[in-house]
Scaffold this motif. Structure first.
Motif, PDB file in Angstrom:
ATOM      1  N   GLN A 198       0.842  -1.170   0.000  1.00  0.00           N
ATOM      2  CA  GLN A 198       0.000   0.000   0.000  1.00  0.00           C
ATOM      3  C   GLN A 198       0.884   1.228   0.000  1.00  0.00           C
ATOM      4  OE1 GLN A 198      -3.515   0.416   0.544  1.00  0.00           O
ATOM      5  NE2 GLN A 198      -3.693   1.099   2.651  1.00  0.00           N
TER       6      GLN A 198
ATOM      7  N   SER B  84       0.710   5.098   0.819  1.00  0.00           N
ATOM      8  CA  SER B  84      -0.161   6.100   1.423  1.00  0.00           C
ATOM      9  C   SER B  84       0.052   7.461   0.794  1.00  0.00           C
ATOM     10  CB  SER B  84       0.123   6.166   2.911  1.00  0.00           C
ATOM     11  OG  SER B  84      -0.476   7.290   3.487  1.00  0.00           O
TER      12      SER B  84
ATOM     13  N   HIS C 254       4.133   7.190   2.868  1.00  0.00           N
ATOM     14  CA  HIS C 254       4.547   5.986   3.567  1.00  0.00           C
ATOM     15  C   HIS C 254       4.115   4.755   2.799  1.00  0.00           C
ATOM     16  CE1 HIS C 254       4.404   8.815   7.116  1.00  0.00           C
ATOM     17  NE2 HIS C 254       5.598   8.277   7.241  1.00  0.00           N
ATOM     18  N   GLU C 255       4.804   3.669   3.045  1.00  0.00           N
ATOM     19  CA  GLU C 255       4.446   2.415   2.396  1.00  0.00           C
ATOM     20  C   GLU C 255       4.354   1.301   3.414  1.00  0.00           C
ATOM     21  OE1 GLU C 255       6.471   1.917  -1.752  1.00  0.00           O
ATOM     22  OE2 GLU C 255       7.883   2.941  -0.441  1.00  0.00           O
ATOM     23  N   ILE C 256       3.543   0.305   3.110  1.00  0.00           N
ATOM     24  CA  ILE C 256       3.503  -0.882   3.962  1.00  0.00           C
ATOM     25  C   ILE C 256       3.164  -2.106   3.124  1.00  0.00           C
ATOM     26  CG2 ILE C 256       1.090  -0.477   4.597  1.00  0.00           C
ATOM     27  CD1 ILE C 256       1.755  -1.775   7.309  1.00  0.00           C
TER      28      ILE C 256
ATOM     29  N   LEU D 102       1.428  -5.455   2.405  1.00  0.00           N
ATOM     30  CA  LEU D 102       0.183  -6.045   2.889  1.00  0.00           C
ATOM     31  C   LEU D 102       0.253  -7.571   2.909  1.00  0.00           C
ATOM     32  CD1 LEU D 102      -2.274  -3.721   0.947  1.00  0.00           C
ATOM     33  CD2 LEU D 102      -1.709  -3.625   3.374  1.00  0.00           C
ATOM     34  N   TYR D 103       0.711  -8.144   1.815  1.00  0.00           N
ATOM     35  CA  TYR D 103       0.901  -9.592   1.767  1.00  0.00           C
ATOM     36  C   TYR D 103       1.663  -9.978   0.507  1.00  0.00           C
ATOM     37  CZ  TYR D 103      -3.320  -9.009  -1.086  1.00  0.00           C
ATOM     38  OH  TYR D 103      -4.234  -8.580  -2.018  1.00  0.00           O
TER      39      TYR D 103
ATOM     40  N   GLY E 130       5.697  -1.013   7.926  1.00  0.00           N
ATOM     41  CA  GLY E 130       4.974   0.248   7.892  1.00  0.00           C
ATOM     42  C   GLY E 130       5.470   1.229   8.933  1.00  0.00           C
TER      43      GLY E 130
END
Lengths: 238, 238
Positions: free
Chosen positions: A77, A79, A83-85, A87-88, A196
DNA sequence: TTGCGCTATGTGACTTTGTCACTGAGAGAC
DNA sequence: GTCTCTCAGTGACAAAGTCACATAGCGCAA
């Protein structure tokens, strides 16, 4: 802060000779009715994508449902805040249905899928996917099971992000990324995206682990010295 | 910290006289093929549950898929740490398929569904659900659209929890909960669960809003004085 | 080999958020 | 009234995130 974007490779969907056995590689699909298999095999196209290709992303809805034959796809993801994260990940033997479905329904989503390795996948057109869902109860099971798995994973992520301590999460992630080996190739920046959080937070936490002699750090790699200790810390989340 | 649990009411599934028109209330279902509607109407049971009933929860997988006719169901996650966070709400005209599907597949999930109001729903047995998915393409669309919506919502929550400031999130939530009215009935504890944070954090933030004369606080209620200001702050997240 | 440029990592000061252990304040029950 | 809940306020502190830099490793070209 701003992570370096992988260059948009625009999914060079390289059709290849039909590998007639790919369906068997999917635990959920191998038990399909013979005629359903036949349909998948004759109408599905095998495609390959190079490492770092952006398989889907903002403003890039895929035409097809993908079934991963080889390699892994990272879904993350991005944002508005920059920022990034992560997810899977989608691994060989899994499908992108969930993400794909979302993309089809809502194009203002902000997730993107990136090939972590060179990737081989079977592409199934939307119409045919719908057809399969209608015809085959095992295919329905496969699809709904995939959805369920992803959603429970997302629940878990929310729980972790909201309530778990960063040291616990990092220890957990290190053990996971090591996959049984003892060195991890990853920058602190990459790890911060996994969780994240901020790069500095990861750096400081890793230093603490190093101070305790649990890991040994060098540019771009982390060597695990005391897996047990890391697992012990991580267990406080499972 | 430990929130007060709603008493487990164990879903007193009160069958009622068949309301033959409920299918029409679902935007996604009203366009179903006539025979599919017929099936839903003759085989679906209408059930009611009182406010605060735990409709599903750990160790309580529902037998049926629910289609909400009236009321709202709050789905929230209970962490091992004792923290809670609201994941989403199911309103009249929506279905629980997603959650239900998860529960069926993974019973070690940690989400629970609580009736926020008295709730009326149509219960559709699992087998029949599968049948409907197979037969009706509009039903498939309905189901997949529901899944997609939920998943994108979950993506959003992850983004908010991980990257948004708490003042922005609270302002957003206040406006949302107000639903156009100017007073909100909620304790700080309840709001903290909405955002997955601590009660004290909410208290402090609300005090700050009060200091700015954006809201007026009293025991159990919040009166919005300057909706614009709240919206202005909240906009930094949308 | 030296220096350049890029990326990765280290650091300190500061802000924001979360935690803990309390205190005090309303509001209904008796 | 007084008791007993629940709700809200508070201060000290810890954890995590932000910002603005400094420094260090490494490939590469002069």
């Amino acid at each position: 802060m701003r992570a370096v974007k992988a260059p948009r490779v625009d999914c060079p969907v390289t059709a290849k000779a039909l590998d007639s056995e790919w369906v068997e590689r999917f635990p959920g699909l191998s038990r399909l009715e013979p005629e359903t298999k036949e349909l998948l095999l004759t109408r599905g196209k095998i495609v390959t994508m190079p490492q770092k290709a952006v398989i889907f992303g903002p403003g890039n809805s895929p035409e097809n449902m993908l079934f991963l034959l080889d390699g892994t796809v990272r879904v993350q993801q991005v944002s508005e805040t920059g920022h990034e994260i992560v997810l899977y990940r989608i691994n060989a033997g899994e499908s992108c249905v969930l993400t794909t479905a979302c993309l089809l329904a809502y194009d203002d989503y902000s997730a993107e899928g990136i090939a972590e390795t060179d990737v081989q996948a079977a592409a199934v057109p939307r119409q045919m996917f719908d057809d399969l869902v209608a015809r085959s109860s095992s295919f329905r099971n496969f699809v709904f099971a995939a959805f369920s798995k992803r959603i429970t994973d997302l629940f878990l992520i929310i729980d972790e992000v909201a309530f778990q301590r960063i040291d616990v999460r990092l220890a957990h992630k290190l053990v996971e990324l090591a996959k049984g080996r003892d060195t991890i190739s990853a920058t602190h920046q990459m790890l911060s995206v996994e969780l994240g959080t901020a790069r500095e937070v990861i750096s400081r936490q890793l230093q603490e682990f190093q101070r305790r002699k649990w890991v040994e750090l060098s540019r771009g790699t982390i060597k695990i010295l005391e897996r047990n200790k890391l697992e012990g810390l991580a267990k406080r989340s499972d």
